[in-house]
Design a protein around this motif. Structure first.
Motif, PDB file in Angstrom:
ATOM      1  N   CYS A  44     -33.408  32.851  -0.813  1.00  0.00           N
ATOM      2  CA  CYS A  44     -32.184  32.374  -1.456  1.00  0.00           C
ATOM      3  C   CYS A  44     -31.251  33.544  -1.762  1.00  0.00           C
ATOM      4  O   CYS A  44     -31.673  34.570  -2.288  1.00  0.00           O
ATOM      5  CB  CYS A  44     -32.547  31.630  -2.739  1.00  0.00           C
ATOM      6  SG  CYS A  44     -31.125  31.159  -3.737  1.00  0.00           S
ATOM      7  N   VAL A  46     -29.198  33.827  -4.026  1.00  0.00           N
ATOM      8  CA  VAL A  46     -29.043  34.088  -5.459  1.00  0.00           C
ATOM      9  C   VAL A  46     -30.349  34.604  -6.056  1.00  0.00           C
ATOM     10  O   VAL A  46     -30.393  35.701  -6.617  1.00  0.00           O
ATOM     11  CB  VAL A  46     -28.590  32.815  -6.206  1.00  0.00           C
ATOM     12  CG1 VAL A  46     -28.477  33.075  -7.704  1.00  0.00           C
ATOM     13  CG2 VAL A  46     -27.270  32.309  -5.644  1.00  0.00           C
ATOM     14  N   CYS A  47     -31.431  33.830  -5.924  1.00  0.00           N
ATOM     15  CA  CYS A  47     -32.656  34.123  -6.682  1.00  0.00           C
ATOM     16  C   CYS A  47     -33.791  34.665  -5.831  1.00  0.00           C
ATOM     17  O   CYS A  47     -34.825  35.034  -6.364  1.00  0.00           O
ATOM     18  CB  CYS A  47     -33.121  32.875  -7.419  1.00  0.00           C
ATOM     19  SG  CYS A  47     -33.869  31.646  -6.315  1.00  0.00           S
ATOM     20  N   CYS A  61     -30.695  26.618  -7.042  1.00  0.00           N
ATOM     21  CA  CYS A  61     -29.456  27.402  -7.198  1.00  0.00           C
ATOM     22  C   CYS A  61     -28.243  26.581  -6.787  1.00  0.00           C
ATOM     23  O   CYS A  61     -27.162  26.742  -7.364  1.00  0.00           O
ATOM     24  CB  CYS A  61     -29.552  28.724  -6.435  1.00  0.00           C
ATOM     25  SG  CYS A  61     -30.652  29.919  -7.251  1.00  0.00           S
TER      26      CYS A  61
HETATM   27 ZN    ZN Z   1     -32.212  30.276  -5.571  1.00  0.00          ZN
END
Ligand code: ZN
Ligand code: ZN
Length: 265
Positions: A44, A46-47, A61
């Motif tokens: 991902c 983001v994370c 997310c």
């Molecule tokens: Zn994520």
């Protein structure tokens, strides 16, 4: 040391940081990217959790967009994966345990956090598009324990940044992303370093970032000690199988600039 942007994690390079780095074991983050291209596994954007083939972000997310435009954290930077069942994941629980607090876990996590901020803080601020943070906040836990958050009690004395208080709004203890879940102290339009020990769905950290921004923060950078990975989860199993504990790398973090980008920045 010129690499540091936090006054209290700066100091003469007398070899102490090198000694600390050699003591750290962690699970380095995988680069972000859509899975399925060139047979490359993805994570991902983001994370750094697992993503479905063709997607840039994980399902959770994507759900965080529900918090509203402009309210998400400007950067989310996990320091390590926390693979369920491993010593590292256990230490994330044991360091704050009421019944059996583990001083060794505290020391290991504190060393990891301070060394990371010393070496890679600038990477985080850069990724977030913000100046060095002027304030510190910690994502509240839902367990209602009295006193300061264990992460703040552990690291606060070493991070001499003024605190911005965050509290759970009474009656808002859900698990979904919710900009009303937390109340943030109003503290000017600066940049905030928001710490959390674990990232599972990220709903708490992103809800806390939203509360900080609603209270006036211009930038929020989230630094998380461990991005939870459960090998028993079907989506996470391939990622968990790829991960192995590794020594700490001063030249690598989740958002470390690659040489080609350094000239552009
Ligand atoms: Zn994520
Ligand atoms: Zn870095």
């Amino acid at each position: 040391m010129p690499g540091s942007t936090l006054p209290n994690v700066r100091g003469p390079d007398d070899g102490t940081w090198a000694i600390l780095r050699r003591r750290i074991w962690m699970y380095p983050l995988e680069p972000p990217g859509r899975s399925g291209r060139l047979g490359r596994p993805g994570s991902c954007a983001v994370c750094r959790g697992p993503v479905r083939p063709g997607y840039a972000r994980c399902y959770q997310c994507g759900q965080h967009d529900l918090l509203g435009p402009g309210l998400l954290a400007d950067a989310v930077v996990p320091i390590s994966y926390a693979v369920k069942g491993t010593a590292f994941a256990v230490s994330l629980w044991r360091y704050k345990s009421w019944r059996s607090p583990d001083p060794a876990a505290r020391t290991a996590l504190l060393t990891l956090l301070l060394t990371f901020l010393h070496d890679h803080g600038r990477c985080v601020w850069r990724h977030a598009g913000m100046p060095a943070p002027g304030r510190l906040a910690v994502v509240p836990t839902g367990c209602g324990r009295p006193g300061p958050h264990p992460l703040l009690a552990m690291a606060g004395p070493y991070l001499r940044l003024p605190r911005t208080g965050l509290a759970i709004r009474p009656g808002e203890q859900g698990r979904d992303p919710n900009p009303d879940r937390f109340i943030a102290e109003r503290s000017g339009p600066g940049a905030v370093l928001l710490l959390d020990d674990s990232w599972v769905s990220g709903a708490s950290a992103q809800s806390a970032a939203a509360a900080l921004k609603r209270a006036g923060a211009r930038h929020v950078a989230v630094v998380v000690l461990g991005r939870h990975v459960d090998p028993a989860d079907r989506m996470s199993a391939p990622l968990a199988a790829r991960l192995a504990p590794s020594g700490y790398d001063q030249d690598r973090c989740a958002v470390h600039p690659v040489p080609a980008q350094q000239g552009i920045a």
